[in-house]
Design a protein around this motif. Structure first.
Motif, PDB file in Angstrom:
ATOM      1  N   ASP A  68       0.876  -1.176   0.000  1.00 41.11           N
ATOM      2  CA  ASP A  68       0.000   0.000   0.000  1.00 41.11           C
ATOM      3  C   ASP A  68       0.914   1.226   0.000  1.00 41.11           C
ATOM      4  O   ASP A  68       0.863   2.065   0.893  1.00 41.11           O
ATOM      5  CB  ASP A  68      -0.889  -0.030   1.258  1.00 41.11           C
ATOM      6  CG  ASP A  68      -1.878   1.133   1.295  1.00 41.11           C
ATOM      7  OD1 ASP A  68      -2.115   1.754   0.233  1.00 41.11           O
ATOM      8  OD2 ASP A  68      -2.392   1.433   2.392  1.00 41.11           O
ATOM      9  N   GLU A  79       1.171   3.982  -1.593  1.00 35.70           N
ATOM     10  CA  GLU A  79       0.738   5.381  -1.633  1.00 35.70           C
ATOM     11  C   GLU A  79       0.410   5.938  -0.251  1.00 35.70           C
ATOM     12  O   GLU A  79       0.474   7.132  -0.035  1.00 35.70           O
ATOM     13  CB  GLU A  79      -0.447   5.549  -2.581  1.00 35.70           C
ATOM     14  CG  GLU A  79       0.050   5.378  -4.007  1.00 35.70           C
ATOM     15  CD  GLU A  79      -0.963   5.783  -5.041  1.00 35.70           C
ATOM     16  OE1 GLU A  79      -1.143   7.004  -5.200  1.00 35.70           O
ATOM     17  OE2 GLU A  79      -1.564   4.901  -5.664  1.00 35.70           O
ATOM     18  N   ASN A  80       0.042   5.073   0.662  1.00 37.83           N
ATOM     19  CA  ASN A  80      -0.245   5.518   2.027  1.00 37.83           C
ATOM     20  C   ASN A  80       0.894   5.211   2.983  1.00 37.83           C
ATOM     21  O   ASN A  80       0.745   5.352   4.192  1.00 37.83           O
ATOM     22  CB  ASN A  80      -1.525   4.849   2.535  1.00 37.83           C
ATOM     23  CG  ASN A  80      -2.743   5.350   1.806  1.00 37.83           C
ATOM     24  OD1 ASN A  80      -2.888   6.558   1.636  1.00 37.83           O
ATOM     25  ND2 ASN A  80      -3.576   4.446   1.336  1.00 37.83           N
ATOM     26  N   ARG A 115       5.694   8.476   1.606  1.00 35.90           N
ATOM     27  CA  ARG A 115       5.207   9.861   1.546  1.00 35.90           C
ATOM     28  C   ARG A 115       6.268  10.881   1.937  1.00 35.90           C
ATOM     29  O   ARG A 115       6.242  12.014   1.484  1.00 35.90           O
ATOM     30  CB  ARG A 115       3.964  10.019   2.425  1.00 35.90           C
ATOM     31  CG  ARG A 115       2.773   9.245   1.875  1.00 35.90           C
ATOM     32  CD  ARG A 115       1.559   9.409   2.758  1.00 35.90           C
ATOM     33  NE  ARG A 115       1.040  10.761   2.660  1.00 35.90           N
ATOM     34  CZ  ARG A 115      -0.012  11.100   1.928  1.00 35.90           C
ATOM     35  NH1 ARG A 115      -0.650  10.209   1.240  1.00 35.90           N
ATOM     36  NH2 ARG A 115      -0.422  12.345   1.897  1.00 35.90           N
ATOM     37  N   GLY A 155      -1.308  12.577   6.646  1.00 31.91           N
ATOM     38  CA  GLY A 155      -1.133  11.334   5.899  1.00 31.91           C
ATOM     39  C   GLY A 155       0.066  10.526   6.342  1.00 31.91           C
ATOM     40  O   GLY A 155       0.341   9.460   5.785  1.00 31.91           O
TER      41      GLY A 155
END
Ligand SMILES: *Cc1c(COP(=O)(O)O)cnc(C)c1O
Length: 441
Positions: free
Chosen positions: A80, A82-83, A88, A274
């Protein structure tokens, strides 16, 4: 996660087919195998960005370059991605190019408050000394994004000598904070020279180093480095962990070396949407830090730097996090939440409100559970009026001479020995109309 797990082996093999475990753990190998392109990110993580996204990402790099250590990249969970908090912080986001009117390239006015090369002198008794413009990885949330990737990376000895000269000639500076860039990307020898020169200045009482190497390049914390640092006590080190996932076997080993050398460790976290804008993540992070002998020092509200829009949270999120920590966990695990004032006002602490009301008799407070309680003020109190003449005072500071800094700001208004009764902002027409404008001293 063990040191040199299968993910790491796979990344190492792709970057350098003959790489061994000991090369992986060699910070210089990590430095020469930095990931600097979107293609490499795709290849090593085995992910594919959409063509539109890729065009935007490549464009982002023209303004804000990319650099990730193989070690830090290996912490990304590709399932996962992107998260993923590491992803990030390391891989650009197309929103970096969306500028808002409130964003600035130098929101903290560090370049304006610079009386000498590489020095930011903002507070009365301490300075920031930018001894390195190099980082081992470019954090996407960097507050000094304006400088990231500057060519002229390591300031020359002559440039640093000017900064050292300023410190030597400014007796009120008792605390020097080495920052950058990352001071631990200097060679041991160069850093040793800087620390030695600063150590010769009598009025410099402590030196601090701000570094992200324990997080993104933990192998930089070598025995040689630590043995050199040990000679320069009192020396404090502040690291920059933002998420519990960053605390790995490798980073734990790096922290243990520093702590075993008797170096007090602190941590500065940036509140990032995020990534860590969650009370449970923060609690986990501070617990892991103290287990590794690192004291959570500051939690920063994200600065108004260009390209950070997507990382900003409301201040309320920070208050909510502090509310979830104070009382709920060990006091020394709670950082001070601060907003670094745009324009160069410095760090301003912000807290939930615990003082609800008061009279001359009692103070009304609430605790973390919501219990409202009272504290009875003393019936009598012998005030100590301070005229800064310690020899006549019953308290025994017994200062030699009055070599104290003069009082500044709100503490000046509170001081008994200062005549000031107001602080007046500049540019007030009403005040300027007065013919008998008194000059402030
Ligand atoms: C953060 C900072 C310091 C150090 O502040 P402390 O609150 O003492 O940690 C010093 N100078 C500048 C310019 C800073 O931004």
């Amino acid at each position: 996660m063990g040191i040199y797990n299968t993910t790491q082996k796979e990344i190492a093999k792709q970057l350098d087919s003959g790489a061994s475990r000991s090369q992986w753990k060699d910070w210089k190998w990590q430095r020469t195998h930095l990931i600097t392109s979107i293609d490499e990110v795709e290849r090593l993580l085995e992910v594919k960005f959409s063509p539109e996204r890729k065009v935007k990402l490549v464009k982002t790099l023209e303004k804000f370059p990319l650099a990730i250590t193989p070690y830090y990249l290996s912490l990304i969970d590709t399932a996962d991605y992107e998260n993923d908090p590491v992803f990030r912080q390391a891989v650009p986001d197309p929103s970096e190019l969306l500028l808002s009117a409130c964003e600035m390239s130098d929101p903290l006015a560090e370049d304006k408050d610079s009386p000498a090369p590489q020095i930011t002198h903002r507070y009365p008794d301490r300075v920031l000394f930018h001894v390195s413009n190099v980082c081992s990885m470019y954090c996407r949330h960097c507050t000094r994004k304006r400088k990231v990737g500057d060519r002229d990376s390591i300031p020359a000895r002559d440039t640093l000598k000017e900064g050292i000269k300023y410190i030597a000639e400014t007796p009120e500076v008792r605390d020097v904070l080495l920052s950058g860039g990352d001071p631990f990307l200097l060679s041991d020898k160069y850093l040793d020279w800087i620390l030695t020169e600063l150590g010769k200045i009598d009025h410099v009482e402590v030196i601090r180093i701000g570094t992200r190497t324990p997080v993104v390049l933990p192998y930089r914390i070598t025995d040689e480095l630590v043995n050199m640092l040990k000679k320069h006590q009192p020396l404090w080190v502040n690291t920059h962990f933002n998420h519990p996932r960053e605390i790995t076997a490798s980073s734990k080993a790096a922290l243990a070396k520093l702590a075993d050398a008797g170096i007090p460790l602190g941590n500065q976290t940036v509140l990032l949407a995020g990534v860590n804008d969650c009370p449970r993540i923060m609690k986990r992070l501070v617990h892991k830090l103290v287990q590794n002998r690192v004291r959570p020092y500051y939690l920063y509200q994200c600065d108004l730097s260009e390209g950070l829009k997507h990382f900003r949270t409301p201040v309320g999120k920070g208050i909510e996090i502090i509310e979830s920590l104070i009382g709920h966990t060990s006091g020394f695990a709670v950082p001070t939440y601060v907003i670094d004032a745009p324009g160069g006002g410095g760090k301003i602490p912000v807290m939930p409100t615990y003082l609800i009301s008061w009279s001359t008799n009692k103070v009304v407070l609430r605790n973390y559970e919501g219990i409202i309680t009272t504290y009875k003020e003393p019936d009598s109190y012998e005030p100590i009026f301070c005229d800064r003449n310690c020899n006549d005072c019953s308290l025994q500071l017994k200062l030699d001479g009055a070599d104290e800094l003069k009082s500044v700001g709100i503490s000046r208004l509170l001081s008994d020995s200062n005549e000031a009764i107001t602080l007046v902002p500049g540019g007030l027409e009403r005040i300027e109309r007065r013919s008998d404008v008194e000059e402030d001293e």
